[in-house]
Write an enzyme that holds these catalytic residues in place. Structure first.
Site, PDB file in Angstrom:
ATOM      1  N   ALA A   1       0.830  -1.207   0.000  1.00 62.83           N
ATOM      2  CA  ALA A   1       0.000   0.000   0.000  1.00 62.83           C
ATOM      3  C   ALA A   1       0.863   1.255   0.000  1.00 62.83           C
ATOM      4  CB  ALA A   1      -0.938  -0.004   1.211  1.00 62.83           C
ATOM      5  N   GLU A   2       1.937   1.251   0.809  1.00 64.04           N
ATOM      6  CA  GLU A   2       2.866   2.378   0.801  1.00 64.04           C
ATOM      7  C   GLU A   2       4.302   1.913   0.956  1.00 64.04           C
ATOM      8  OE1 GLU A   2      -0.541   5.030   1.019  1.00 64.04           O
ATOM      9  OE2 GLU A   2      -0.133   3.234   2.191  1.00 64.04           O
ATOM     10  N   THR A   3       5.183   2.653   0.306  1.00 63.83           N
ATOM     11  CA  THR A   3       6.615   2.588   0.568  1.00 63.83           C
ATOM     12  C   THR A   3       7.019   3.945   1.129  1.00 63.83           C
ATOM     13  OG1 THR A   3       7.050   0.953  -1.169  1.00 63.83           O
ATOM     14  CG2 THR A   3       8.902   2.302  -0.436  1.00 63.83           C
TER      15      THR A   3
END
Length: 269
Positions: free
Chosen positions: A44-46
Site C-alpha cells: 500500500a505504501e513505501t
C-alpha cells in the site's frame, strides 16, 4: 541499501498493514525512481526517509504503487519502528517533516503513539452512486479527506463487497477521489468500540488493511458520538485487520498501535 517490511498496527506478524521502509537518504532520490520502487514493492505504501541536521528529525514521503500521497499513518508508524527498533536511534520521540506538516512519533508501552492532525468530518447528504458502489445503503454519510459511510451494524461492515471501479469514481464532498471508509459500532461483546474498513481504489489501493489517516477522521467523529476522547477501533480487513486507539485533543489526534518487522532486505540498486 536496506529496506524493511513492517506490519503496522499489528501485535503479530501477518496482521495489520504492511509498509516498506527504505534506509534513510542524505538527499531525496528522483521522484520517478521512488515511484518505481513503490510499484515494485506493490505494498500500500513505501516510505522514504531523509536525514537532517537533527538526529531525531527526518523528512518523510510516502508512495503507493500509483502515486505519492499527502498522509499515511501506517507507513509513518513503520518508519518510526525502523528507526527506533532496527537502526537503534536513541531518542524519546522522532519528528517527521511531511506534506501534512510535522508528525511526531514516540514510544508508548510496547507500541507507539503518533501525533497527527485531526480531520473532523462534516455530515453530508446522500452521495449519488455510493450505495450502489458499496452494495449497501449507508445510514449516514460524512466527509473529511475521505468519505465516511456509517452502516447499521458490525455485520454490515464485514459483509461489504464493493464495486471498486464504481468506488474509484466517487468523491462527494470529500477531499480525495475514490476513497471511502465504512464503519459501525462494534458488537457489545467485542473488545473495541468501532469496526471499520477502508476502500481506496482512487489512489491505487483496493482495500487497505489498517489506515492511520482514516482514523484521523474517525477518531473525532466517534469521540464526539461517544462523549469521550479515547476510542478503540478494529479495521476488519478480511484475513488481516489491525487495532488502533485514538485520542482526540483539539486539532490533533493521537494514534496508538504496535508494529512488527517481518522482512529485512537489501536493494541491489
Amino acid at each position: 541499501m536496506r529496506q524493511w517490511t513492517v506490519d503496522a498496527f499489528a501485535s503479530a506478524p501477518f496482521m495489520g498493514n504492511p509498509a516498506c521502509v527504505v534506509e534513510p537518504f542524505d538527499e531525496w532520490p528522483d521522484a520517478g525512481w521512488m515511484q518505481s520502487l513503490a510499484k515494485e514493492n506493490n505494498q500500500a505504501e513505501t516510505a522514504f526517509l531523509l536525514r537532517t541536521a537533527e538526529p531525531a528529525r527526518f523528512g518523510l514521503r510516502w508512495f503507493t504503487p500509483g502515486m505519492e500521497v499527502d498522509l499515511c499513518g501506517h507507513a509513518t508508524l513503520g518508519s518510526a519502528h525502523v528507526l527506533l527498533s532496527e537502526l537503534g536511534l536513541e531518542a524519546g520521540a522522532v519528528t517527521f517533516d511531511s506534506r501534512s506538516g510535522p508528525l511526531i512519533v514516540r514510544r508508548a508501552g510496547d507500541g507507539y503513539e503518533m501525533d497527527f492532525p485531526a480531520d473532523p468530518p462534516r455530515r453530508t447528504g446522500p452521495v449519488a452512486g455510493l450505495a450502489e458502489a458499496l452494495g449497501v445503503e449507508p445510514v449516514e454519510v460524512w466527509a473529511g479527506r475521505y468519505l465516511v459511510a456509517v452502516l447499521t451494524d458490525a455485520a454490515a461492515v464485514h459483509a461489504v463487497r464493493p464495486d471498486l471501479r464504481a468506488v474509484a469514481a466517487i468523491q462527494g464532498e470529500a477531499g480525495e477521489l475514490g476513497q471511502v471508509i465504512v464503519c459501525a459500532a462494534a458488537d457489545p461483546a467485542d473488545a473495541v468500540d468501532v469496526v471499520d474498513r477502508f476502500f481506496a481504489p482512487g489512489c491505487g489501493v483496493d482495500e487497505d488493511p489498517a489506515t492511520g489517516s482514516a482514523h484521523c477522521i474517525l477518531g473525532p467523529l466517534y469521540a464526539d458520538r461517544l462523549g469521550r476522547s479515547t476510542v478503540r477501533f478494529r479495521q476488519v480487513f478480511p484475513g488481516r485487520g489491525g487495532d488502533l486507539e485514538t485520542e482526540t485533543r483539539g486539532d490533533r489526534v493521537l494514534l496508538r498501535g504496535r508494529a512488527v518487522t517481518v522482512i529485512e532486505s537489501r536493494l541491489r540498486l
